[in-house]
Design a protein around this motif. Structure first.
Motif, PDB file in Angstrom:
ATOM      1  N   PHE A  66      40.074  -2.416 -19.524  1.00 31.46           N
ATOM      2  CA  PHE A  66      39.626  -2.846 -20.771  1.00 31.46           C
ATOM      3  C   PHE A  66      39.079  -4.261 -20.817  1.00 31.46           C
ATOM      4  CE2 PHE A  66      41.136  -3.868 -25.415  1.00 31.46           C
ATOM      5  CZ  PHE A  66      40.076  -3.655 -26.032  1.00 31.46           C
ATOM      6  N   VAL A  67      38.056  -4.352 -21.151  1.00 31.64           N
ATOM      7  CA  VAL A  67      37.516  -5.885 -21.149  1.00 31.64           C
ATOM      8  C   VAL A  67      37.135  -6.179 -22.678  1.00 31.64           C
ATOM      9  CG1 VAL A  67      35.580  -7.400 -20.658  1.00 31.64           C
ATOM     10  CG2 VAL A  67      36.277  -5.789 -18.868  1.00 31.64           C
ATOM     11  N   ILE A  68      37.891  -7.123 -23.290  1.00 32.39           N
ATOM     12  CA  ILE A  68      37.740  -7.437 -24.620  1.00 32.39           C
ATOM     13  C   ILE A  68      37.120  -8.823 -24.847  1.00 32.39           C
ATOM     14  CG2 ILE A  68      40.077  -8.621 -24.803  1.00 32.39           C
ATOM     15  CD1 ILE A  68      40.285  -7.412 -27.764  1.00 32.39           C
ATOM     16  N   PHE A  69      36.209  -8.833 -25.847  1.00 34.64           N
ATOM     17  CA  PHE A  69      35.722 -10.408 -26.227  1.00 34.64           C
ATOM     18  C   PHE A  69      36.524 -11.112 -26.939  1.00 34.64           C
ATOM     19  CE2 PHE A  69      33.255 -13.021 -29.246  1.00 34.64           C
ATOM     20  CZ  PHE A  69      32.550 -13.529 -28.514  1.00 34.64           C
ATOM     21  N   ASP A  70      36.827 -12.546 -26.456  1.00 31.19           N
ATOM     22  CA  ASP A  70      37.628 -13.395 -26.897  1.00 31.19           C
ATOM     23  C   ASP A  70      36.983 -14.277 -27.726  1.00 31.19           C
ATOM     24  OD1 ASP A  70      39.984 -14.985 -27.541  1.00 31.19           O
ATOM     25  OD2 ASP A  70      40.197 -15.635 -25.367  1.00 31.19           O
ATOM     26  N   GLY A  71      36.748 -13.911 -29.064  1.00 32.53           N
ATOM     27  CA  GLY A  71      36.015 -14.506 -30.132  1.00 32.53           C
ATOM     28  C   GLY A  71      36.673 -14.798 -31.502  1.00 32.53           C
ATOM     29  N   GLY A  72      36.131 -14.709 -32.365  1.00 37.71           N
ATOM     30  CA  GLY A  72      36.511 -15.158 -33.614  1.00 37.71           C
ATOM     31  C   GLY A  72      37.686 -14.150 -34.021  1.00 37.71           C
ATOM     32  N   PHE A  73      37.850 -12.736 -33.401  1.00 36.30           N
ATOM     33  CA  PHE A  73      38.952 -11.948 -33.726  1.00 36.30           C
ATOM     34  C   PHE A  73      40.260 -12.066 -32.662  1.00 36.30           C
ATOM     35  CE2 PHE A  73      35.655  -9.058 -35.641  1.00 36.30           C
ATOM     36  CZ  PHE A  73      35.675  -9.596 -36.884  1.00 36.30           C
ATOM     37  N   GLY A  74      39.920 -12.850 -31.616  1.00 35.86           N
ATOM     38  CA  GLY A  74      41.334 -13.188 -30.787  1.00 35.86           C
ATOM     39  C   GLY A  74      41.133 -11.775 -30.078  1.00 35.86           C
ATOM     40  N   THR A  75      42.292 -11.566 -29.192  1.00 31.67           N
ATOM     41  CA  THR A  75      42.676 -10.636 -28.353  1.00 31.67           C
ATOM     42  C   THR A  75      43.783  -9.735 -28.976  1.00 31.67           C
ATOM     43  OG1 THR A  75      43.772 -11.835 -26.710  1.00 31.67           O
ATOM     44  CG2 THR A  75      41.186 -11.476 -26.655  1.00 31.67           C
ATOM     45  N   GLN A  76      44.750 -10.443 -29.441  1.00 30.60           N
ATOM     46  CA  GLN A  76      46.181  -9.788 -29.875  1.00 30.60           C
ATOM     47  C   GLN A  76      46.240  -8.456 -30.398  1.00 30.60           C
ATOM     48  OE1 GLN A  76      48.966 -11.491 -28.857  1.00 30.60           O
ATOM     49  NE2 GLN A  76      49.836  -9.443 -29.485  1.00 30.60           N
ATOM     50  N   TYR A  77      45.035  -7.931 -31.236  1.00 30.88           N
ATOM     51  CA  TYR A  77      45.160  -6.818 -31.745  1.00 30.88           C
ATOM     52  C   TYR A  77      44.736  -5.686 -30.593  1.00 30.88           C
ATOM     53  CZ  TYR A  77      39.879  -6.617 -31.556  1.00 30.88           C
ATOM     54  OH  TYR A  77      38.493  -6.938 -31.017  1.00 30.88           O
ATOM     55  N   GLY A  78      44.050  -6.106 -29.704  1.00 34.36           N
ATOM     56  CA  GLY A  78      43.866  -5.417 -28.484  1.00 34.36           C
ATOM     57  C   GLY A  78      45.008  -5.091 -27.572  1.00 34.36           C
ATOM     58  N   LYS A  79      45.668  -6.262 -27.605  1.00 35.38           N
ATOM     59  CA  LYS A  79      46.934  -6.150 -26.593  1.00 35.38           C
ATOM     60  C   LYS A  79      48.025  -5.122 -27.303  1.00 35.38           C
ATOM     61  CE  LYS A  79      46.341 -10.828 -24.897  1.00 35.38           C
ATOM     62  NZ  LYS A  79      46.953 -12.204 -25.037  1.00 35.38           N
ATOM     63  N   ASP A  80      47.957  -5.317 -28.631  1.00 37.47           N
ATOM     64  CA  ASP A  80      49.016  -4.357 -29.361  1.00 37.47           C
ATOM     65  C   ASP A  80      48.716  -2.925 -29.338  1.00 37.47           C
ATOM     66  OD1 ASP A  80      50.266  -6.622 -30.299  1.00 37.47           O
ATOM     67  OD2 ASP A  80      49.460  -6.888 -32.082  1.00 37.47           O
ATOM     68  N   ALA A  81      47.281  -2.690 -29.424  1.00 34.53           N
ATOM     69  CA  ALA A  81      47.006  -1.425 -29.106  1.00 34.53           C
ATOM     70  C   ALA A  81      47.110  -0.878 -27.810  1.00 34.53           C
ATOM     71  CB  ALA A  81      45.304  -0.933 -29.422  1.00 34.53           C
ATOM     72  N   ALA A  82      47.024  -1.837 -26.737  1.00 34.69           N
ATOM     73  CA  ALA A  82      47.354  -1.282 -25.410  1.00 34.69           C
ATOM     74  C   ALA A  82      48.911  -0.903 -25.252  1.00 34.69           C
ATOM     75  CB  ALA A  82      47.002  -2.754 -24.473  1.00 34.69           C
ATOM     76  N   LYS A  83      49.574  -1.678 -26.021  1.00 38.08           N
ATOM     77  CA  LYS A  83      51.154  -1.263 -25.703  1.00 38.08           C
ATOM     78  C   LYS A  83      51.388   0.331 -26.443  1.00 38.08           C
ATOM     79  CE  LYS A  83      52.942  -6.043 -26.426  1.00 38.08           C
ATOM     80  NZ  LYS A  83      53.561  -6.985 -27.301  1.00 38.08           N
ATOM     81  N   ILE A  84      50.709   0.588 -27.488  1.00 40.48           N
ATOM     82  CA  ILE A  84      50.912   1.797 -27.845  1.00 40.48           C
ATOM     83  C   ILE A  84      50.193   2.847 -26.804  1.00 40.48           C
ATOM     84  CG2 ILE A  84      49.959   3.393 -29.820  1.00 40.48           C
ATOM     85  CD1 ILE A  84      50.050   1.040 -31.720  1.00 40.48           C
ATOM     86  N   TYR A  85      49.104   2.588 -26.391  1.00 39.12           N
ATOM     87  CA  TYR A  85      48.426   3.383 -25.365  1.00 39.12           C
ATOM     88  C   TYR A  85      49.276   3.971 -24.162  1.00 39.12           C
ATOM     89  CZ  TYR A  85      44.869   5.069 -21.983  1.00 39.12           C
ATOM     90  OH  TYR A  85      44.094   5.824 -21.089  1.00 39.12           O
ATOM     91  N   GLU A  86      50.133   2.737 -23.665  1.00 40.53           N
ATOM     92  CA  GLU A  86      50.760   2.657 -22.619  1.00 40.53           C
ATOM     93  C   GLU A  86      52.037   3.658 -22.776  1.00 40.53           C
ATOM     94  OE1 GLU A  86      49.524  -1.276 -20.270  1.00 40.53           O
ATOM     95  OE2 GLU A  86      51.299  -1.414 -21.437  1.00 40.53           O
ATOM     96  N   GLN A  87      52.537   3.672 -23.937  1.00 39.97           N
ATOM     97  CA  GLN A  87      53.553   4.717 -24.293  1.00 39.97           C
ATOM     98  C   GLN A  87      53.525   6.033 -23.756  1.00 39.97           C
ATOM     99  OE1 GLN A  87      54.474   4.534 -28.490  1.00 39.97           O
ATOM    100  NE2 GLN A  87      54.743   2.321 -28.391  1.00 39.97           N
ATOM    101  N   ASP A  88      52.227   6.446 -23.776  1.00 40.31           N
ATOM    102  CA  ASP A  88      51.722   7.809 -23.424  1.00 40.31           C
ATOM    103  C   ASP A  88      51.193   8.028 -22.318  1.00 40.31           C
ATOM    104  OD1 ASP A  88      53.348   9.150 -25.543  1.00 40.31           O
ATOM    105  OD2 ASP A  88      51.878   8.519 -26.906  1.00 40.31           O
ATOM    106  N   TYR A  89      50.286   6.841 -22.026  1.00 36.83           N
ATOM    107  CA  TYR A  89      49.486   6.899 -20.790  1.00 36.83           C
ATOM    108  C   TYR A  89      49.561   5.842 -19.823  1.00 36.83           C
ATOM    109  CZ  TYR A  89      47.190   9.967 -24.314  1.00 36.83           C
ATOM    110  OH  TYR A  89      46.785  10.906 -25.473  1.00 36.83           O
ATOM    111  N   GLY A  90      48.509   5.736 -18.796  1.00 35.43           N
ATOM    112  CA  GLY A  90      48.715   4.756 -18.014  1.00 35.43           C
ATOM    113  C   GLY A  90      48.593   3.287 -18.266  1.00 35.43           C
TER     114      GLY A  90
END
Length: 474
Positions: A66-90
């Protein structure tokens, strides 16, 4: 580009086919092929079994790139979603960058793209071209999948109106998912206006009168991202639409002959030119980038800045606690305007794409399904102070000043919400060409009539260019 068994000539051919290199004569990306069907062929990992808990059939052993744009929204929301994803997937490999095109062009050309891309920022790749060149996975499987929160509700039915349409380019296929729901307009400080007993201007005469009062106190009326003049349309486009009605913007989007010579455009250009002519634009603005202009604004050096609702998060470090950040609908011309005060430009933005050659396309779509859950959408709004495309996700949320203002402005606008498409249908025309003309107009270096002629010249050139795929409003 590192070691590769593809020679340079083949890379150039493949880059052109993928719509990733510019055409020298126009500086635009070629776009002539039809979109694909989202089948990733033998490029991807072996899929998993589709179940109620895994509706998209993600291979649970496969990692996700996953490549996320590090701009006005930052990246933390993507990191948080990644933790949820990893609970069931790779495992998720998350890469943050502001250089989307520079980082990903070699990978797209080489047939080894990430599984999910937040395709945003100044180096955003051209989504319509990527779709036309069969470089993207079609996202209907995601939209027709059950939502995380309610298995009886499809993902598509949880989204704000207009979200799906923003990912379509001339047909019913959906090529990108725009995650943020952005409210564009004249951003201002409620405290600055209140401290001076100033009212938000509804007509252009009121705008000029307010700017005159502010100038006497050493405060400029406006600033903007002079180095990125495509920010100017965040208020200019809805201004044109308010004056001339939705058809005025549709004519521009459709590349109609003389669309830039409409009366509504003439009135809007003359009004903006007057800001410069009367000295109501912050001195030095043409040389400022988006961060510098926002900083001057949060320091109270000016009243208004054209921007989108990401600005509250992006400017957080320089914003005083009592600033009272707010967005107002565009100031109109006068009582002759076709649309009422309160008219807004608001639409889904921050596009996410799943490349066609992704090894784990199903995982990319599942990651988006997680992001479209109420939990992730609320987390996004809390973190970045902006609406997501998930309808109702902020209900009951303790909202910041700017977020609350954007939410209220959207509610107050009702049906008077404009959705111009020039910026994403023809990004080169919008950013580089129209943007350059507006920069000259706002700097007082060109007159409205000349600016209109130049914009029309650029639009006509695009309309006649057979290598650029054309789009039309229904």
């Amino acid at each position: 580009m590192g070691s590769t068994d593809v020679n340079r000539r083949d890379l150039i051919k493949r880059a052109t086919a993928a719509g990733l290199v510019a055409v020298p004569a126009m500086g635009v990306l070629s776009s002539c092929a039809t979109g694909g069907d989202g089948d990733n062929g033998d490029k991807g990992v072996t899929g998993g079994k589709k179940t109620d808990d895994n509706p998209l059939g993600v291979n649970k052993d496969a990692g996700l790139d996953f490549v996320i744009f590090d701009g006005g929204f930052g990246t933390q929301y993507g990191k948080d979603a990644a933790k949820i994803y990893e609970q069931d997937y790779g495992k998720v490999k998350l890469t943050a960058t502001q250089k989307i095109r520079s980082l990903l062009q070699p990978r797209m050309v080489g047939g080894n793209p990430p599984d999910l891309i937040d395709n945003s920022g100044a180096e955003q790749m051209d989504n319509p071209t990527l779709a036309a060149k069969d470089q993207l996975t079609e996202l209907s499987p995601l939209l027709d999948a059950p939502s995380v929160d309610d298995p009886d509700t499809k993902v598509r039915d949880t989204l704000f109106p207009g979200t799906i349409e923003m990912g379509q380019y001339g047909d019913e296929k959906v090529w990108c998912l725009n995650y943020a729901f952005t409210v564009y307009g004249q951003w201002y400080s409620k405290k600055l206006l209140a401290d001076n007993d100033w009212e938000y201007p509804k007509t252009w005469d009121e705008m000029l009168a307010l700017c005159a009062k502010a100038k006497k106190k050493g405060i400029a009326g406006w600033t903007y991202a002079g180095q990125h003049p495509y920010y100017i349309p965040f208020t200019l486009y809805p201004f044109i639409g308010k004056i001339g009605g939705p058809e005025a913007l549709k004519n521009i989007d459709n590349l109609e002959p003389n669309a830039w010579k409409q009366d509504a455009v003439k009135s809007a250009f003359e009004a903006y030119h007057e800001l410069a002519a009367k000295g109501y634009v912050l001195k030095g603005t043409p040389g400022l980038d988006h961060i510098q202009s926002q900083t001057q604004w949060t320091k109270g050096k000016c009243l208004f800045i054209p921007n989108g609702s990401w600005v509250e998060n992006e400017a957080a470090d320089t914003t005083p606690k009592d600033f009272g950040m707010a967005v107002g609908p565009v100031t109109g011309l006068d009582a002759s305007d076709k649309l009422p005060f309160g008219t807004l430009w608001a639409q889904a933005g921050e596009p996410f794409i799943v490349p066609r050659d992704a090894k784990n396309a199903a995982g990319g779509m599942e990651f988006l399904r997680i992001m479209l859950s109420r939990q992730s959408a609320q987390n996004f709004s809390k973190l970045v102070k902006s609406l997501s495309c998930v309808a109702g996700a902020t209900d009951g949320l303790d909202m910041s000043s700017g977020l609350a203002s954007a939410s209220k402005a959207l509610e107050d606008a009702g049906d008077n919400v404009l959705n111009p498409r020039l910026f994403d249908w023809y990004p080169t025309l919008h950013k580089q060409q129209i943007g350059s003309v507006l920069a000259e107009l706002m700097a007082g270096r060109t007159k409205p009539a000349d600016a209109m002629n130049k914009c029309q010249e650029y639009a006509d050139r695009t309309a006649k260019d057979d290598s650029v795929k054309k789009y039309k409003h229904a």
